[in-house]
Each structure stands twice: as structure tokens, then as C-alpha cells.
Motif scaffolding. Structure first.
Motif, PDB file in Angstrom:
ATOM      1  N   GLY A 103       0.818  -1.217   0.000  1.00 27.54           N
ATOM      2  CA  GLY A 103       0.000   0.000   0.000  1.00 27.54           C
ATOM      3  C   GLY A 103       0.847   1.261   0.000  1.00 27.54           C
ATOM      4  O   GLY A 103       0.492   2.249  -0.642  1.00 27.54           O
ATOM      5  N   TYR A 104       1.982   1.246   0.704  1.00 29.30           N
ATOM      6  CA  TYR A 104       2.861   2.422   0.702  1.00 29.30           C
ATOM      7  C   TYR A 104       3.295   2.759  -0.735  1.00 29.30           C
ATOM      8  O   TYR A 104       3.562   3.910  -1.049  1.00 29.30           O
ATOM      9  CB  TYR A 104       4.124   2.178   1.538  1.00 29.30           C
ATOM     10  N   PHE A 105       3.408   1.718  -1.557  1.00 34.79           N
ATOM     11  CA  PHE A 105       3.848   1.920  -2.946  1.00 34.79           C
ATOM     12  C   PHE A 105       2.644   2.090  -3.886  1.00 34.79           C
ATOM     13  O   PHE A 105       2.821   2.135  -5.093  1.00 34.79           O
ATOM     14  CB  PHE A 105       4.702   0.733  -3.407  1.00 34.79           C
ATOM     15  N   GLY A 106       1.442   2.153  -3.313  1.00 31.80           N
ATOM     16  CA  GLY A 106       0.239   2.325  -4.127  1.00 31.80           C
ATOM     17  C   GLY A 106      -0.146   1.063  -4.870  1.00 31.80           C
ATOM     18  O   GLY A 106      -0.868   1.124  -5.865  1.00 31.80           O
ATOM     19  N   GLY A 158      -0.417   5.715  -0.465  1.00 30.66           N
ATOM     20  CA  GLY A 158       0.552   5.388   0.579  1.00 30.66           C
ATOM     21  C   GLY A 158       0.191   6.041   1.902  1.00 30.66           C
ATOM     22  O   GLY A 158       0.292   5.417   2.972  1.00 30.66           O
ATOM     23  N   THR A 159      -0.238   7.311   1.834  1.00 29.95           N
ATOM     24  CA  THR A 159      -0.615   8.032   3.051  1.00 29.95           C
ATOM     25  C   THR A 159      -1.812   7.354   3.713  1.00 29.95           C
ATOM     26  O   THR A 159      -1.843   7.156   4.935  1.00 29.95           O
ATOM     27  CB  THR A 159      -0.975   9.495   2.703  1.00 29.95           C
ATOM     28  N   TRP A 160      -2.770   6.979   2.898  1.00 33.26           N
ATOM     29  CA  TRP A 160      -3.971   6.307   3.411  1.00 33.26           C
ATOM     30  C   TRP A 160      -3.591   4.980   4.062  1.00 33.26           C
ATOM     31  O   TRP A 160      -4.114   4.599   5.120  1.00 33.26           O
ATOM     32  CB  TRP A 160      -4.977   6.115   2.269  1.00 33.26           C
ATOM     33  N   THR A 161      -2.662   4.274   3.437  1.00 34.92           N
ATOM     34  CA  THR A 161      -2.229   2.979   3.983  1.00 34.92           C
ATOM     35  C   THR A 161      -1.590   3.165   5.358  1.00 34.92           C
ATOM     36  O   THR A 161      -1.860   2.399   6.288  1.00 34.92           O
ATOM     37  CB  THR A 161      -1.224   2.303   3.029  1.00 34.92           C
ATOM     38  N   LEU A 162      -0.742   4.190   5.482  1.00 33.45           N
ATOM     39  CA  LEU A 162      -0.086   4.417   6.778  1.00 33.45           C
ATOM     40  C   LEU A 162      -1.122   4.828   7.831  1.00 33.45           C
ATOM     41  O   LEU A 162      -1.061   4.387   8.982  1.00 33.45           O
ATOM     42  CB  LEU A 162       1.011   5.485   6.638  1.00 33.45           C
ATOM     43  N   LEU A 163      -2.098   5.641   7.417  1.00 34.71           N
ATOM     44  CA  LEU A 163      -3.172   6.026   8.341  1.00 34.71           C
ATOM     45  C   LEU A 163      -3.945   4.776   8.790  1.00 34.71           C
ATOM     46  O   LEU A 163      -4.204   4.570   9.985  1.00 34.71           O
ATOM     47  CB  LEU A 163      -4.114   7.033   7.657  1.00 34.71           C
ATOM     48  N   TYR A 164      -4.300   3.929   7.801  1.00 38.75           N
ATOM     49  CA  TYR A 164      -5.025   2.685   8.086  1.00 38.75           C
ATOM     50  C   TYR A 164      -4.229   1.820   9.068  1.00 38.75           C
ATOM     51  O   TYR A 164      -4.763   1.299  10.048  1.00 38.75           O
ATOM     52  CB  TYR A 164      -5.257   1.942   6.767  1.00 38.75           C
ATOM     53  N   LYS A 165      -2.924   1.722   8.818  1.00 45.74           N
ATOM     54  CA  LYS A 165      -2.068   0.896   9.681  1.00 45.74           C
ATOM     55  C   LYS A 165      -2.054   1.454  11.114  1.00 45.74           C
ATOM     56  O   LYS A 165      -2.175   0.700  12.090  1.00 45.74           O
ATOM     57  CB  LYS A 165      -0.647   0.878   9.125  1.00 45.74           C
ATOM     58  N   GLU A 172       3.807  13.324   4.035  1.00 45.60           N
ATOM     59  CA  GLU A 172       2.815  12.239   4.044  1.00 45.60           C
ATOM     60  C   GLU A 172       2.900  11.429   5.347  1.00 45.60           C
ATOM     61  O   GLU A 172       1.872  11.047   5.913  1.00 45.60           O
ATOM     62  CB  GLU A 172       3.028  11.331   2.822  1.00 45.60           C
ATOM     63  N   ILE A 173       4.120  11.186   5.806  1.00 42.92           N
ATOM     64  CA  ILE A 173       4.287  10.464   7.074  1.00 42.92           C
ATOM     65  C   ILE A 173       3.660  11.279   8.203  1.00 42.92           C
ATOM     66  O   ILE A 173       2.915  10.761   9.034  1.00 42.92           O
ATOM     67  CB  ILE A 173       5.792  10.193   7.349  1.00 42.92           C
TER      68      ILE A 173
END
Lengths: 304, 253
Positions: free
Chosen positions: A103-106, B5-12, B101-102
Motif C-alpha cells: 500500500g505504501y507503494f500504491g 501510501g498516506t492512506w495505507t499508513l493512516l489505516y495501519k 505524508e508520514i
């Protein structure tokens, strides 16, 4: 052809201590590249610098022509790094971790899910896919790190001592996998303390010591340039050695004598010295230098 | 901008705190409920009032804010220090996420936790007291901004801390005193003049006061002043965080 990784006058100092001293090095695309050095030589600093995890004091590093600082988004997509230290993530299972890293890499969707399944299968982690990493053994954690590094389909894979603490069977399967990736065109950069592995796998080798690049050459060039060969003699009884043999004796274990002989000394001369020493030879073995001997010879030269 | 990627880190980050729901959501709600039972009921029975409100009614927005702020801080600070200690921060640093983003993902997750826990406290208070809000917009503005400030402060503390002890020092000697002295339990008009003056140098006071304004349309200082101070504080905290993340202070070699 653009180098897979290019170090240009890279220096990294912590106060007065320089971990890397003006390293200039090119790692060709498609190579299986060994980065060798003693503990503390600067290998991991080089790898971390490639990954953009180190603020350089001077110089720049490019991955496939892209600067790792200015174009970090691009280079991180091109580079997969397996760090030396084992890493724990107590909140997520192995599969969740791989999905999150994707996901970080889209990267999402069915194709990516299929790639994650394939990685799990190739790294013998399928039955551990829903287990959290802190419940895994060291060898399994190492495989998870490899899967994490490959999840975004990098062009260059960096393995920082990937087989440290890994049993023989798993080590062999990891190398078979690495060779398969290499055969598919991936550039692989490897650091290891198992020099036999480096000799068997790598086609090009750099040796660094105390932050300095001692040499970089193809494996054949490196071995051919070594000025010694090693001759072992098994004798029934050891008499007084002539001065030529005495000067070249490297090791003596009972009746087994090991000599380090200049490569340009003809074997006939050596046999003549043996005769003059009245040695009763049971067996004789002549070997070219191994990578380990070349490595030790080069790194010891800089220490003397 | 790498939105996926930002959404993924938020989700995590949200999944991380939700996976230990009892510790991260339920426990702070129960603790705050104890505050409410002890202080609210005792002082209500003693006839204590602030701004013509029963003490319990006055107290609940303060307690919601106290819990929201402390949990937003805890979320980003504990996540970052744990990532540093376990080494898994490397996964984020090896990804194509930018410092901005982080930062956004960590702060957004802190906002989510702050709001979830704050809502829990509000619901518990609502069961025992006649609660209402005069302006939901102000309530939400101050809840979100305050959680963002505290999430940013938590990230800052996580970045600068080398071990859990450093983080505990930041939390116990900076965050807890400033939140307790921010008018959570009282109106600053009830303090001696010197303490009233000193309270106005505490940025957390403006967050609590603005939030309480949303409930009662009454505050110790103008709500616009509170908004300006909170926004300015958020900008300063964000700027420091971004500087540290770009330079890689204490997270890169």
C-alpha cells in the motif's frame, strides 16, 4: 548502460570518525555483486546510504540514474532492501504486513494479492501468513524481510547479510531463489561473512576496509590477480626443510604441511625444494587462492 | 502526493491502536468516568458551580478534552517510539512516502483515536448528565485541531526520544501538567490573578476553552483568540516536525 547503483565520492563522517571515505563505485545492471568487508568496514553504511537512510557528509548516490536524495520516491521503488537487523511488528500478521508495505507503494488489487501469495509460497511462509512476526523464528523473520523487500517488484535487491543465523537448508533455498531472481534480470547486491557463498554466487566483488574501497573487480580478475597459490604436502615424517620451503611454510599440522608459494615459481622448482628437504611425500595438492584468501590478504595488507 | 501510501499508513496506525482497544480506548474512558464520579458528584453535592452551570455539566467537556488530548498524544508518540525500538520504522523509511505524508498519516491517526476516546467519554457523561452543545461546529473544530496539535506533539516526542524513559518524561513533566492546568477542572476566573495571567501562556488552555465554548457559548477568552492560538500552535508544531522528518533527525544515521 546506466549503472544499477553508482556511488560518487561518497563520504560519511560522524564527527572525526569517517565510516565511508570518498567511495566511488559502480554496480553494473544485472550483476550479482558482492560487497565484502570485516565487521565495521562500512558495508551496512553503504547499504543504508543507498536506501537513503543515511545523511551523507559528501557525494551522491544514484540508483539507475536517479539521485537517492532528490528523487527518493523513484529510487525507493527501484530498490528493495533486506536489512541486517531482524525486525518485529507485533500488531500485524505476515500477510497484513506485506499488504501494508504494498500500500505504501500504491500497489493493490488482485495482481498484487497474487504476487504476495507467490512470495509467501516461494519463501515457504504460506502456513505462517496469518501469524504475527514476533511469533516467528529468526530464519522465518529473515524470510519475511526478503518478502517485504520484494513486494514492490524492485529492479535492484540489496541483501545485507541475509543468511546470518539461518540454517543450511534454508540458506540454500534462499540462494536458489536469489539466483532465480538474478536470472530474471534483477541486480543483486550482497553482503555476507560467508565468503564461499560470495565466491559461488557473485560475478563482481568489491572489498572495503575501514570505509575505503580496496578493490572492485570481477571475481575471476580478483582471483587471478592474487600472487599466491597454496600447496599442501602430506608426508610420512618431517625432516629439516630447506630454506626456500621454510620461508614459504604457512601452517604445520603434524605431517601435513601447507605452503604459500608465489604463482610465478614453477612447480618443478617447488618439487626440487621438496627433494632437497628429503621429504617422503604421500600426497600433494595444489590450489589456487580462494576468495577468502584473497580477501584476507587484501585486508591484512592495509593493516600492516 | 502519494495518497494511496498516506492512506495505507493512516489505516495501519488506526488498526494498530484498535487492535489493543481495551488499552487504548476502553481504559481511558473508564479512568475519565472515575474522575467524573469522584469530582463531579462530590462537588455537585457541595453546590459548586462555574458560569452558572452544575459542576458536572461544566466538567464533562473539560474531561472529554483532557482524554482526547492525552490519547492523541499517546497514539503518535507510542507508535513512533515502538517503531524505533522494534526497528519497523525502517519499513516506512524505505517506502516512497514523503516526510509530509508520514506526518499527515500519523497526525490523522492521532485525531481518529482522540475523537473515538473523546466520544466515548462524552457518551458516558451523557448517560449521567443533561448534556447539550450550542455549536457543534466549534466543538468539532476544537476537537480536531486539538487532537492534531497533540498528535503532532506526540510525533515530536517520539522522534526526539531514544527510549521509553525519555517519552515518559515528556509526557509526565510537560503534557500532563499543561493539560491539568489548562482549565479542564475549573474556569481560570476562579484562580488568583497571577495564575490567571500564567494560564494565558499555556496553549492547551485555549484548546479547552474553545472546546467548552462550543458547548455553552461562553468562554474565559474570545473563541477567536482561542482559534488563532490553537492554529498558530499547530503550525509551529507541524513546522518543527517536518523539519525533523526532512532532516531525518534521530530517525536516520
Amino acid at each position: 548502460m546506466t549503472a544499477a547503483v553508482s556511488f560518487q565520492r561518497v563520504r560519511k563522517c560522524y564527527g572525526d570518525l569517517c565510516a565511508l571515505k570518498e567511495i566511488t563505485l559502480e554496480i553494473p545492471q544485472g550483476s550479482f555483486f558482492g560487497l565484502l568487508g570485516h565487521n565495521g568496514a562500512g558495508k551496512s553504511t553503504m547499504i543504508n546510504a543507498m536506501a537513503g537512510l543515511v545523511n551523507l557528509t559528501h557525494g551522491c548516490i544514484e540508483v539507475l540514474g536517479h539521485d537517492v536524495v532528490r528523487e527518493y520516491r523513484h529510487t525507493r521503488r527501484l530498490l528493495g532492501v533486506v536489512p541486517q537487523e531482524l525486525i518485529d511488528e507485533p500488531f500485524f500478521s505476515v500477510r497484513e504486513l506485506l499488504r501494508i508495505q504494498s500500500g505504501y507503494f500504491g500497489l493493490r488489487g488482485r495482481a498484487q494479492a497474487a504476487w504476495i501469495d507467490e512470495l509467501l509460497e516461494r519463501l515457504a511462509l504460506t502456513d505462517k501468513a496469518d501469524v504475527k512476526t514476533h511469533q516467528l523464528s529468526g530464519g522465518m523473520k529473515r524470510r519475511v524481510l526478503i518478502a517485504m523487500a520484494l513486494v514492490h517488484h524492485p529492479k535492484v535487491l540489496v541483501l545485507d547479510e541475509p543468511t546470518a543465523g539461518v540454517d543450511v537448508g534454508l540458506r540454500q533455498s534462499l540462494w536458489a531463489f536469489a539466483q532465480e531472481l538474478h536470472a530474471q534480470g534483477m541486480t543483486i547486491v550482497l553482503t555476507t561473512h560467508y565468503l564461499q557463498e560470495a565466491e559461488a554466487l557473485c560475478d563482481r566483488i568489491a572489498i572495503i576496509d575501514h570505509g575505503e574501497l580496496l578493490t572492485v573487480a570481477s571475481k575471476e580478475e580478483l582471483l587471478a590477480a592474487h600472487p599466491w597459490r597454496y600447496i599442501e604436502l602430506e608426508t610420512n615424517e618431517v625432516a629439516e626443510l630447506c630454506s626456500e620451503l621454510s620461508a614459504r611454510l604457512e601452517q604445520r599440522q603434524g605431517d601435513l604441511l601447507r605452503f604459500r608459494v608465489e604463482r610465478d615459481v614453477p612447480m618443478a622448482d617447488f618439487l626440487d625444494w621438496v627433494q632437497r628437504s628429503h621429504l617422503d611425500v604421500k600426497d600433494l595438492r595444489s590450489q589456487r587462492a580462494s576468495l577468502e584468501q584473497v580477501f584476507l590478504s587484501l585486508t591484512q595488507e592495509t593493516h600492516t | 502526493m502519494n495518497w494511496a501510501g498516506t492512506w495505507t499508513l493512516l489505516y495501519k496506525e488506526v488498526r494498530r491502536f484498535w487492535s489493543v482497544f481495551i488499552q487504548t480506548v476502553l481504559a481511558p474512558v473508564v479512568t475519565t468516568l472515575l474522575y467524573l464520579l469522584i469530582f463531579g458528584h462530590l462537588l455537585d453535592e457541595g453546590g459548586v458551580q462555574f458560569d452558572n452551570l452544575d459542576y458536572g455539566t461544566f466538567l464533562i467537556p473539560g474531561l472529554v478534552m483532557l482524554t482526547l488530548m492525552q490519547n492523541a498524544f499517546s497514539n503518535s508518540s507510542s507508535s513512533l517510539i515502538q517503531s524505533k525500538m522494534h526497528g519497523n520504522l525502517t519499513f516506512i523509511l524505505l517506502s516512497p512516502l514523503s516526510p509530509l505524508e508520514i506526518y499527515l498519516a500519523f497526525v490523522a491517526a492521532a485525531i481518529v483515536r482522540g475523537l473515538v476516546v473523546g466520544l466515548g467519554v462524552f457518551v458516558v457523561g451523557w448517560l449521567g448528565y443533561d448534556l447539550y452543545w450550542q455549536s457543534l461546529a466549534w466543538v468539532l473544530v476544537f476537537a480536531v485541531l486539538s487532537a492534531a496539535v497533540m498528535g503532532g506533539l506526540g510525533l515530536l516526542a517520539g522522534i526526539l526520544s531514544d527510549k521509553y524513559d525519555h517519552l515518559a518524561a515528556f509526557q509526565n513533566f510537560v503534557v500532563v501538567p499543561l493539560t491539568f492546568l489548562a482549565g479542564v477542572f475549573y474556569s481560570i476566573h476562579s484562580l488568583p490573578p497571577l495564575w490567571q495571567q500564567l494560564s494565558q501562556f499555556n496553549p492547551f488552555f485555549y484548546m479547552v476553552d474553545g472546546f467548552r465554548y462550543g458547548f455553552f457559548l461562553h468562554s474565559d477568552v474570545s473563541v477567536w483568540t482561542s482559534l488563532a492560538v490553537t492554529l498558530s500552535f499547530l503550525l509551529v508544531v507541524s513546522a518543527i516536525n517536518l523539519y525533523l522528518l526532512v532532516r531525518g533527525v534521530k530517525i536516520k544515521n
